[in-house]
Design a protein around this motif. Structure first.
Motif, PDB file in Angstrom:
ATOM      1  N   ALA A   1       0.832  -1.207   0.000  1.00 53.69           N
ATOM      2  CA  ALA A   1       0.000   0.000   0.000  1.00 53.69           C
ATOM      3  C   ALA A   1       0.864   1.254   0.000  1.00 53.69           C
ATOM      4  CB  ALA A   1      -0.925  -0.004   1.213  1.00 53.69           C
ATOM      5  N   GLY A   2       1.927   1.234   0.805  1.00 53.13           N
ATOM      6  CA  GLY A   2       2.812   2.388   0.861  1.00 53.13           C
ATOM      7  C   GLY A   2       3.493   2.656  -0.461  1.00 53.13           C
ATOM      8  N   CYS A   3       3.956   1.598  -1.110  1.00 54.82           N
ATOM      9  CA  CYS A   3       4.673   1.762  -2.378  1.00 54.82           C
ATOM     10  C   CYS A   3       3.739   2.254  -3.477  1.00 54.82           C
ATOM     11  CB  CYS A   3       5.309   0.424  -2.763  1.00 54.82           C
ATOM     12  SG  CYS A   3       6.611   0.568  -3.992  1.00 54.82           S
ATOM     13  N   ALA A   4       2.518   1.694  -3.541  1.00 55.89           N
ATOM     14  CA  ALA A   4       1.589   2.044  -4.618  1.00 55.89           C
ATOM     15  C   ALA A   4       1.060   3.467  -4.486  1.00 55.89           C
ATOM     16  CB  ALA A   4       0.421   1.054  -4.630  1.00 55.89           C
ATOM     17  N   LEU A   5       0.969   3.983  -3.258  1.00 53.84           N
ATOM     18  CA  LEU A   5       0.325   5.283  -3.044  1.00 53.84           C
ATOM     19  C   LEU A   5       1.291   6.399  -2.666  1.00 53.84           C
ATOM     20  CD1 LEU A   5      -2.898   4.150  -1.146  1.00 53.84           C
ATOM     21  CD2 LEU A   5      -2.694   4.873  -3.523  1.00 53.84           C
ATOM     22  N   MET A   6       2.579   6.102  -2.536  1.00 47.93           N
ATOM     23  CA  MET A   6       3.526   7.111  -2.071  1.00 47.93           C
ATOM     24  C   MET A   6       3.567   8.345  -2.975  1.00 47.93           C
ATOM     25  SD  MET A   6       5.625   7.570   0.492  1.00 47.93           S
ATOM     26  CE  MET A   6       5.990   5.899   1.063  1.00 47.93           C
ATOM     27  N   LEU A   7       3.702   8.145  -4.265  1.00 49.97           N
ATOM     28  CA  LEU A   7       3.806   9.285  -5.179  1.00 49.97           C
ATOM     29  C   LEU A   7       2.484  10.051  -5.314  1.00 49.97           C
ATOM     30  CD1 LEU A   7       6.146   7.879  -7.976  1.00 49.97           C
ATOM     31  CD2 LEU A   7       6.718   9.387  -6.064  1.00 49.97           C
ATOM     32  N   PRO A   8       1.328   9.371  -5.450  1.00 49.27           N
ATOM     33  CA  PRO A   8       0.075  10.145  -5.447  1.00 49.27           C
ATOM     34  C   PRO A   8      -0.115  10.953  -4.168  1.00 49.27           C
ATOM     35  CG  PRO A   8      -0.327   7.939  -6.293  1.00 49.27           C
ATOM     36  CD  PRO A   8       1.082   7.952  -5.791  1.00 49.27           C
ATOM     37  N   LEU A   9       0.245  10.385  -3.025  1.00 54.51           N
ATOM     38  CA  LEU A   9       0.105  11.120  -1.771  1.00 54.51           C
ATOM     39  C   LEU A   9       1.060  12.305  -1.714  1.00 54.51           C
ATOM     40  CD1 LEU A   9      -0.310   8.125   0.718  1.00 54.51           C
ATOM     41  CD2 LEU A   9      -2.033   9.857   0.166  1.00 54.51           C
TER      42      LEU A   9
ATOM     43  N   ALA B   1      -2.985   9.045 -14.224  1.00 56.10           N
ATOM     44  CA  ALA B   1      -1.623   8.829 -13.713  1.00 56.10           C
ATOM     45  C   ALA B   1      -1.652   8.058 -12.393  1.00 56.10           C
ATOM     46  CB  ALA B   1      -0.916  10.167 -13.523  1.00 56.10           C
ATOM     47  N   ILE B   2      -2.599   8.396 -11.529  1.00 58.01           N
ATOM     48  CA  ILE B   2      -2.708   7.686 -10.249  1.00 58.01           C
ATOM     49  C   ILE B   2      -3.013   6.206 -10.485  1.00 58.01           C
ATOM     50  CG2 ILE B   2      -4.080   7.464  -8.133  1.00 58.01           C
ATOM     51  CD1 ILE B   2      -4.445  10.528  -8.229  1.00 58.01           C
ATOM     52  N   GLY B   3      -3.968   5.922 -11.379  1.00 60.67           N
ATOM     53  CA  GLY B   3      -4.305   4.533 -11.683  1.00 60.67           C
ATOM     54  C   GLY B   3      -3.131   3.766 -12.264  1.00 60.67           C
ATOM     55  N   LEU B   4      -2.433   4.388 -13.220  1.00 64.85           N
ATOM     56  CA  LEU B   4      -1.265   3.728 -13.820  1.00 64.85           C
ATOM     57  C   LEU B   4      -0.171   3.494 -12.791  1.00 64.85           C
ATOM     58  CD1 LEU B   4      -1.089   5.714 -17.184  1.00 64.85           C
ATOM     59  CD2 LEU B   4      -1.584   3.263 -16.937  1.00 64.85           C
ATOM     60  N   ASN B   5       0.016   4.454 -11.891  1.00 69.16           N
ATOM     61  CA  ASN B   5       1.027   4.301 -10.847  1.00 69.16           C
ATOM     62  C   ASN B   5       0.707   3.107  -9.944  1.00 69.16           C
ATOM     63  OD1 ASN B   5       3.254   5.740  -9.029  1.00 69.16           O
ATOM     64  ND2 ASN B   5       1.587   5.158  -7.685  1.00 69.16           N
ATOM     65  N   ILE B   6      -0.564   2.982  -9.541  1.00 70.05           N
ATOM     66  CA  ILE B   6      -0.970   1.876  -8.677  1.00 70.05           C
ATOM     67  C   ILE B   6      -0.777   0.542  -9.398  1.00 70.05           C
ATOM     68  CG2 ILE B   6      -2.937   0.801  -7.517  1.00 70.05           C
ATOM     69  CD1 ILE B   6      -3.974   3.641  -6.926  1.00 70.05           C
ATOM     70  N   VAL B   7      -1.179   0.474 -10.658  1.00 71.74           N
ATOM     71  CA  VAL B   7      -1.003  -0.761 -11.433  1.00 71.74           C
ATOM     72  C   VAL B   7       0.478  -1.087 -11.575  1.00 71.74           C
ATOM     73  CG1 VAL B   7      -1.301  -1.820 -13.709  1.00 71.74           C
ATOM     74  CG2 VAL B   7      -3.173  -0.532 -12.678  1.00 71.74           C
ATOM     75  N   THR B   8       1.297  -0.084 -11.848  1.00 67.90           N
ATOM     76  CA  THR B   8       2.731  -0.304 -12.035  1.00 67.90           C
ATOM     77  C   THR B   8       3.350  -0.993 -10.833  1.00 67.90           C
ATOM     78  OG1 THR B   8       3.020   1.575 -13.535  1.00 67.90           O
ATOM     79  CG2 THR B   8       4.955   0.842 -12.338  1.00 67.90           C
ATOM     80  N   PHE B   9       3.206  -0.384  -9.671  1.00 64.30           N
ATOM     81  CA  PHE B   9       3.887  -0.906  -8.485  1.00 64.30           C
ATOM     82  C   PHE B   9       3.234  -2.194  -7.978  1.00 64.30           C
ATOM     83  CE2 PHE B   9       5.330   3.549  -8.314  1.00 64.30           C
ATOM     84  CZ  PHE B   9       6.694   3.320  -8.230  1.00 64.30           C
ATOM     85  N   THR B  10       1.904  -2.246  -7.982  1.00 62.80           N
ATOM     86  CA  THR B  10       1.225  -3.432  -7.461  1.00 62.80           C
ATOM     87  C   THR B  10       1.516  -4.655  -8.324  1.00 62.80           C
ATOM     88  OG1 THR B  10      -0.551  -2.042  -6.567  1.00 62.80           O
ATOM     89  CG2 THR B  10      -0.992  -4.386  -6.772  1.00 62.80           C
ATOM     90  N   ALA B  11       1.313  -4.526  -9.630  1.00 56.97           N
ATOM     91  CA  ALA B  11       1.505  -5.666 -10.527  1.00 56.97           C
ATOM     92  C   ALA B  11       2.971  -6.099 -10.544  1.00 56.97           C
ATOM     93  CB  ALA B  11       1.035  -5.305 -11.943  1.00 56.97           C
ATOM     94  N   PHE B  12       3.878  -5.139 -10.653  1.00 60.71           N
ATOM     95  CA  PHE B  12       5.289  -5.504 -10.772  1.00 60.71           C
ATOM     96  C   PHE B  12       5.806  -6.180  -9.502  1.00 60.71           C
ATOM     97  CE2 PHE B  12       9.843  -4.931 -10.610  1.00 60.71           C
ATOM     98  CZ  PHE B  12      10.236  -5.236 -11.905  1.00 60.71           C
ATOM     99  N   LEU B  13       5.488  -5.618  -8.339  1.00 58.46           N
ATOM    100  CA  LEU B  13       6.037  -6.163  -7.093  1.00 58.46           C
ATOM    101  C   LEU B  13       5.426  -7.519  -6.749  1.00 58.46           C
ATOM    102  CD1 LEU B  13       6.287  -2.915  -4.925  1.00 58.46           C
ATOM    103  CD2 LEU B  13       8.093  -4.104  -6.183  1.00 58.46           C
ATOM    104  N   ILE B  14       4.111  -7.677  -6.953  1.00 60.58           N
ATOM    105  CA  ILE B  14       3.497  -8.990  -6.690  1.00 60.58           C
ATOM    106  C   ILE B  14       4.033 -10.026  -7.674  1.00 60.58           C
ATOM    107  CG2 ILE B  14       1.345 -10.289  -6.706  1.00 60.58           C
ATOM    108  CD1 ILE B  14      -0.086  -7.834  -5.666  1.00 60.58           C
ATOM    109  N   GLY B  15       4.137  -9.646  -8.945  1.00 57.10           N
ATOM    110  CA  GLY B  15       4.652 -10.577  -9.946  1.00 57.10           C
ATOM    111  C   GLY B  15       6.091 -10.971  -9.682  1.00 57.10           C
ATOM    112  N   ALA B  16       6.938 -10.010  -9.335  1.00 59.83           N
ATOM    113  CA  ALA B  16       8.341 -10.312  -9.053  1.00 59.83           C
ATOM    114  C   ALA B  16       8.471 -11.218  -7.838  1.00 59.83           C
ATOM    115  CB  ALA B  16       9.117  -9.008  -8.834  1.00 59.83           C
ATOM    116  N   ASP B  17       7.634 -10.990  -6.825  1.00 60.22           N
ATOM    117  CA  ASP B  17       7.661 -11.846  -5.640  1.00 60.22           C
ATOM    118  C   ASP B  17       7.258 -13.276  -5.997  1.00 60.22           C
ATOM    119  OD1 ASP B  17       7.816 -12.003  -2.594  1.00 60.22           O
ATOM    120  OD2 ASP B  17       5.782 -12.727  -2.936  1.00 60.22           O
ATOM    121  N   MET B  18       6.248 -13.435  -6.855  1.00 59.51           N
ATOM    122  CA  MET B  18       5.826 -14.774  -7.274  1.00 59.51           C
ATOM    123  C   MET B  18       6.937 -15.470  -8.045  1.00 59.51           C
ATOM    124  SD  MET B  18       1.883 -13.899  -8.401  1.00 59.51           S
ATOM    125  CE  MET B  18       1.466 -15.588  -8.846  1.00 59.51           C
TER     126      MET B  18
END
Length: 458
Positions: free
Chosen positions: A62-70, A204-221
């Protein structure tokens, strides 16, 4: 774009810094104390150990996905107001965590806490810049680094004490009195900081959330070797979303993704250095319990005590480093510090199997003292390289580089532990050493830019 300076803090910059430090410390403790009780929480909520990791991951994601919008939003409403909102959200999330009857509710509650923590960490450097005289910004950032190190050092003791006295649910309820006291300090001691007209870009906010959420979950998997096809697809989706976000914002004067700041050489160098330094630190911090337990046959309690010189030395060095950061260049201090950190990691790697406790601890202290020379000088270099009107975005990028570094370090450790059969924890220490030294070399490139530390005022 310019912005008028904030009015002086009602009780001076010392009390204002106390309020900032309290907020940062609460945020760090809020994240770290749950780690200690993770097995207990997972068991009582009826979840598997692998699923229970989301008690930690939900906060970080949550922190990573929302840091820049916040951070962008704080430039509109004011950094102090976002800090106040963050403290309220943090306390609300804590109540939800304490009540959580199952793991899905706990994950949502931890994400709520992560949003509150992100509100604070998105603006802490901007707040320091606002309340400290220019010649003391390094000292102010050193105090926030001290709060972070202190939170890491205190979290095992705080968690152990609370668990001795009651249920794990009190790990979250203790945030309420602490949060209310901190909020009172923030309301009373921080100066009002005016926001500025700023359009919030929903795409931009939506793309930012998708970027960090998808990439980090995928990389962890992928790192864990679980559902490789889905993991690869998520990583690809994150990369595509980032590409679209860059194209969408590349011509904007003040983009949410701060391409304008990354175009400043001193800022970009600081960002990359920070990312790599936290990758190195997490290669070390996550793997070292396996090293101490598996190779040196130390118990969990002994492991916790042996690791203490790492954050403890950073706590002791923070006041000295703060003064040095305002007098000497980041290129010099950070490069020396990260080289010293790498030496400390290498010394741990070379320990004999029969090493005594003191022989282990002094090597951890060397690494910690070196790391303390990195944190506040590097953060100061990024803050002063950015325009005053972009202080919140600079603060957000400092936190993003830290979170991304920690996350990639964790993913790297998971990858090595899953695939290396013989002494994988020692391989992690080798990667920690190499990464710290690469970061030191990148930081040293700033020595060719003697004006990099000059504050940008507009």
């Amino acid at each position: 774009m310019t912005t008028s300076p904030p009015r002086p803090a009602p009780y001076g910059h010392v009390m204002a810094m106390a309020a900032i430090v309290m907020a940062v410390l609460l945020s760090v403790l809020d994240y770290a104390v749950a780690n200690i009780a993770l097995p207990t929480i997972t068991r009582e909520l009826g979840a598997s150990p692998s699923a229970g990791v989301w008690v930690v991951n939900a906060y970080q994601l949550a922190g990573c996905a929302l840091m820049l919008p916040l951070a962008t939003w704080s430039e509109k409403i004011g950094a102090v107001k976002l800090c106040q909102i963050g403290l309220v959200i943090l306390m609300a999330g804590s109540v939800l965590c304490a009540w959580a009857p199952n793991l899905p509710v706990m994950a949502v509650a931890r994400m709520t806490q992560g949003v509150g923590g992100a509100c604070i960490m998105a603006v802490y450097a901007a707040l320091v810049r606002a309340v400290c005289p220019p010649q003391r910004i390094g000292q102010g950032l050193a105090m926030t680094a001290l709060a972070t190190s202190l939170g890491v050092a205190l979290s095992p003791s705080v968690a152990a004490l609370i668990l001795m006295l009651g249920s794990w649910r009190w790990l979250f309820l203790f945030n309420l009195p602490c949060g209310l006291i901190t909020l009172a300090f923030v309301l009373k001691c921080l100066p009002p900081i005016q926001g500025q007209p700023r359009r919030m870009d929903g795409l931009a906010i939506g793309l930012n959330i998708v970027t960090f959420t998808a990439f980090l979950i995928g990389a962890d998997m992928l790192a864990h070797g679980e559902a490789a096809g889905i993991g690869a697809g998520l990583v690809l989706a994150g990369v595509v979303a980032m590409g679209v976000l860059v194209m969408h914002q590349k011509n904007m004067a003040t983009p949410m993704l701060p391409l304008d700041l990354l175009g400043i050489p001193a800022f970009c160098t600081g960002f990359v250095t920070c990312f790599l330094a936290y990758v190195a630190a997490n290669f070390y911090m996550i793997s070292i319990p396996f090293t101490l337990n598996g190779l040196f046959h130390r118990s969990a309690i002994e492991t916790g005590l042996l690791i203490m010189p790492w954050p403890g030395s950073m706590v002791l060095m923070a006041p000295v480093v703060g003064r040095l950061a305002d007098r000497y260049s980041a290129g010099c201090l950070v490069s020396i510090g990260l080289f010293m950190t790498g030496v400390g990691f290498l010394l741990v790697r070379l320990l004999p199997p029969d090493a005594g406790n003191l022989n282990i601890m002094w090597r951890f202290a060397v690494a910690g003292m070196g790391y303390s020379l990195f944190t506040s000088p590097n953060n100061r270099s990024m803050v002063v390289a950015s325009p005053a009107s972009r202080s919140s975005s600079a603060s957000g990028m400092i936190s993003i580089s830290r979170i991304l570094g920690q996350t990639f370090g964790a993913i790297g450790v998971a990858f090595i532990l899953a695939r290396v059969r013989v002494n994988p924890a020692l391989h992690c220490l080798e990667w920690a050493t190499a990464t710290a030294w690469v970061a030191a070399l990148i930081s040293a490139s700033r020595l060719r830019r003697p004006q990099a530390g000059r504050m940008v005022s507009s």
